[in-house]
Motif scaffolding. Structure first.
Motif, short mmCIF file in Angstrom:
data_model
loop_
_atom_site.label_atom_id
_atom_site.label_comp_id
_atom_site.label_asym_id
_atom_site.label_seq_id
_atom_site.Cartn_x
_atom_site.Cartn_y
_atom_site.Cartn_z
N ASP A 18 3.73 5.14 6.06
CA ASP A 18 2.77 4.99 4.96
C ASP A 18 3.47 5.34 3.64
O ASP A 18 3.28 6.42 3.10
CB ASP A 18 1.56 5.89 5.18
CG ASP A 18 0.44 5.59 4.19
OD1 ASP A 18 0.20 4.42 3.90
OD2 ASP A 18 -0.20 6.56 3.71
N ARG A 63 9.86 0.19 4.20
CA ARG A 63 9.54 -1.24 4.35
C ARG A 63 10.77 -2.01 4.84
O ARG A 63 10.68 -2.81 5.79
CB ARG A 63 9.06 -1.80 3.02
CG ARG A 63 8.78 -3.29 3.06
CD ARG A 63 8.36 -3.80 1.70
NE ARG A 63 8.14 -5.24 1.70
CZ ARG A 63 7.76 -5.93 0.64
NH1 ARG A 63 7.54 -5.33 -0.50
NH2 ARG A 63 7.58 -7.23 0.73
N TYR A 88 2.26 4.12 12.03
CA TYR A 88 1.25 4.11 10.98
C TYR A 88 1.90 3.46 9.76
O TYR A 88 2.73 4.06 9.08
CB TYR A 88 0.81 5.55 10.67
CG TYR A 88 -0.40 5.66 9.77
CD1 TYR A 88 -1.70 5.59 10.30
CD2 TYR A 88 -0.27 5.87 8.40
CE1 TYR A 88 -2.82 5.72 9.48
CE2 TYR A 88 -1.38 5.99 7.57
CZ TYR A 88 -2.65 5.92 8.12
OH TYR A 88 -3.76 6.05 7.31
N ILE A 89 1.55 2.18 9.53
CA ILE A 89 2.25 1.37 8.52
C ILE A 89 1.27 0.89 7.45
O ILE A 89 0.15 0.48 7.77
CB ILE A 89 2.93 0.14 9.17
CG1 ILE A 89 3.88 0.60 10.29
CG2 ILE A 89 3.70 -0.66 8.13
CD1 ILE A 89 4.46 -0.55 11.10
N ARG A 90 1.70 0.89 6.22
CA ARG A 90 0.87 0.40 5.11
C ARG A 90 0.40 -1.03 5.39
O ARG A 90 1.19 -1.90 5.77
CB ARG A 90 1.66 0.38 3.81
CG ARG A 90 1.88 1.74 3.18
CD ARG A 90 2.51 1.59 1.82
NE ARG A 90 1.55 1.09 0.84
CZ ARG A 90 1.86 0.74 -0.41
NH1 ARG A 90 3.11 0.80 -0.80
NH2 ARG A 90 0.94 0.32 -1.23
N ALA A 91 -0.88 -1.27 5.17
CA ALA A 91 -1.43 -2.61 5.37
C ALA A 91 -0.81 -3.59 4.36
O ALA A 91 -0.80 -4.80 4.59
CB ALA A 91 -2.94 -2.58 5.20
N TYR A 95 2.18 -3.96 3.86
CA TYR A 95 3.46 -4.39 4.42
C TYR A 95 3.22 -5.31 5.62
O TYR A 95 3.56 -4.96 6.76
CB TYR A 95 4.27 -3.18 4.88
CG TYR A 95 4.84 -2.28 3.80
CD1 TYR A 95 4.77 -2.63 2.46
CD2 TYR A 95 5.46 -1.08 4.14
CE1 TYR A 95 5.30 -1.81 1.48
CE2 TYR A 95 5.99 -0.25 3.17
CZ TYR A 95 5.90 -0.61 1.84
OH TYR A 95 6.43 0.21 0.87
N PRO A 96 2.62 -6.48 5.41
CA PRO A 96 2.27 -7.34 6.56
C PRO A 96 3.48 -7.79 7.38
O PRO A 96 3.39 -7.88 8.61
CB PRO A 96 1.58 -8.55 5.91
CG PRO A 96 2.05 -8.55 4.49
CD PRO A 96 2.24 -7.11 4.13
N VAL A 153 4.52 -4.95 9.67
CA VAL A 153 3.58 -4.85 10.80
C VAL A 153 3.91 -5.92 11.85
O VAL A 153 4.01 -5.63 13.05
CB VAL A 153 2.12 -5.01 10.32
CG1 VAL A 153 1.17 -5.14 11.51
CG2 VAL A 153 1.72 -3.82 9.46
N GLU A 169 5.29 -5.20 15.67
CA GLU A 169 4.47 -5.64 16.80
C GLU A 169 5.27 -6.58 17.72
O GLU A 169 5.18 -6.47 18.95
CB GLU A 169 3.20 -6.33 16.29
CG GLU A 169 2.19 -5.34 15.71
CD GLU A 169 0.94 -6.02 15.16
OE1 GLU A 169 -0.09 -5.34 15.04
OE2 GLU A 169 1.01 -7.23 14.84
N LYS A 179 -2.61 -0.07 11.02
CA LYS A 179 -2.41 -0.37 9.60
C LYS A 179 -3.14 0.67 8.76
O LYS A 179 -4.32 0.92 8.95
CB LYS A 179 -2.92 -1.78 9.27
CG LYS A 179 -2.04 -2.87 9.85
CD LYS A 179 -2.46 -4.25 9.40
CE LYS A 179 -3.58 -4.79 10.26
NZ LYS A 179 -3.83 -6.23 10.02
#
Length: 223
Positions: A45, A55, A84-87, A89-90, A93, A97, A126
């Motif tokens: 985050d 990132r 737990y990643i900042r939304a 940063y699509p 993510v 995944e 996210k």
């Protein structure tokens, strides 16, 4: 587990999220904590203005971070973990995944990894976009579905963290350095940096400068 924890302590690795807490001490505390289950969390985050170190690592080197989490989970005895990643940063993510899925397919994640008896299940959450959720107790509150507000310590996450279980929380960059330390040895990592801050650090270069981007340099380097 003891050998891994000892190596991290000997390396002098400190948390790269900002607080600079010795990683080995945190790992040892979670390893020694009593609990029916233990969790490991990669804190991605990254909310500081102009910062994009996490990132880049999550997008470009997802397997390095997963390997770091695997090693850490073996050291502390955790079988459940999450990113737990900042939304915002699509791509990060998506990359994480996809990497998790490929590791599961190859047998590097899941139950009884490569017949070792150790299991680790990872998932991605996210972050909701609140700067305060970068703080570990606020982060855990967010994961549990509560308002992301910091809580008083003690108890520390190592004793009572996510859902009340012992939890290891490390920054993305911290975990990404772990495989290198295990592969090359604690002494090689400790040979870089300063007396109190070992190893290298990634910095974001932004603003009115000639060459922006990311740079990895030994700790203690001057501007």
């Amino acid at each position: 587990a003891e050998q891994i924890t000892e190596a991290i302590q000997q390396s002098g690795l400190r948390g790269r999220g900002g607080a600079g807490f010795p990683a080995g001490i945190k790992w040892k505390a979670v390893h020694e904590a009593e609990g029916e289950r233990k969790y490991i969390i990669c804190n991605g985050d990254e909310g500081d203005p102009g910062a994009f170190m996490d990132r880049m690592i999550l997008e470009s080197y997802p397997y390095r971070v997963i390997e770091g989490m695997l090693i850490a989970s073996l050291a502390v005895g955790a079988e459940h973990g999450l990113f737990y990643i900042r939304a915002e940063y699509p791509l990060a993510v998506t990359r994480i995944e996809e990497a998790i899925q490929k590791c599961e397919d190859a047998g590097y994640l899941g139950d009884n990894i490569l017949g070792t008896g150790h299991s680790l299940h990872l998932r991605v959450m996210k972050a909701a976009g609140a700067f305060v959720c970068g703080e570990e107790t606020a982060l855990m509150a967010s994961v549990e579905g509560r308002r992301g507000s910091p809580s008083h310590r003690p108890p520390f996450p190592a004793e009572s963290g996510l859902y009340g279980y012992p939890t290891l929380i490390n920054n993305t960059e911290t975990l990404s350095l772990v495989p290198w330390i295990i592969r090359h040895g604690a002494e090689a990592f400790a040979a870089m940096g300063t007396e109190k801050s070992k190893g290298t650090k990634v910095f974001s270069l932004a603003g009115k400068i000639r060459n922006g981007g990311l740079i990895e340099v030994p700790m203690g380097i001057t501007i």
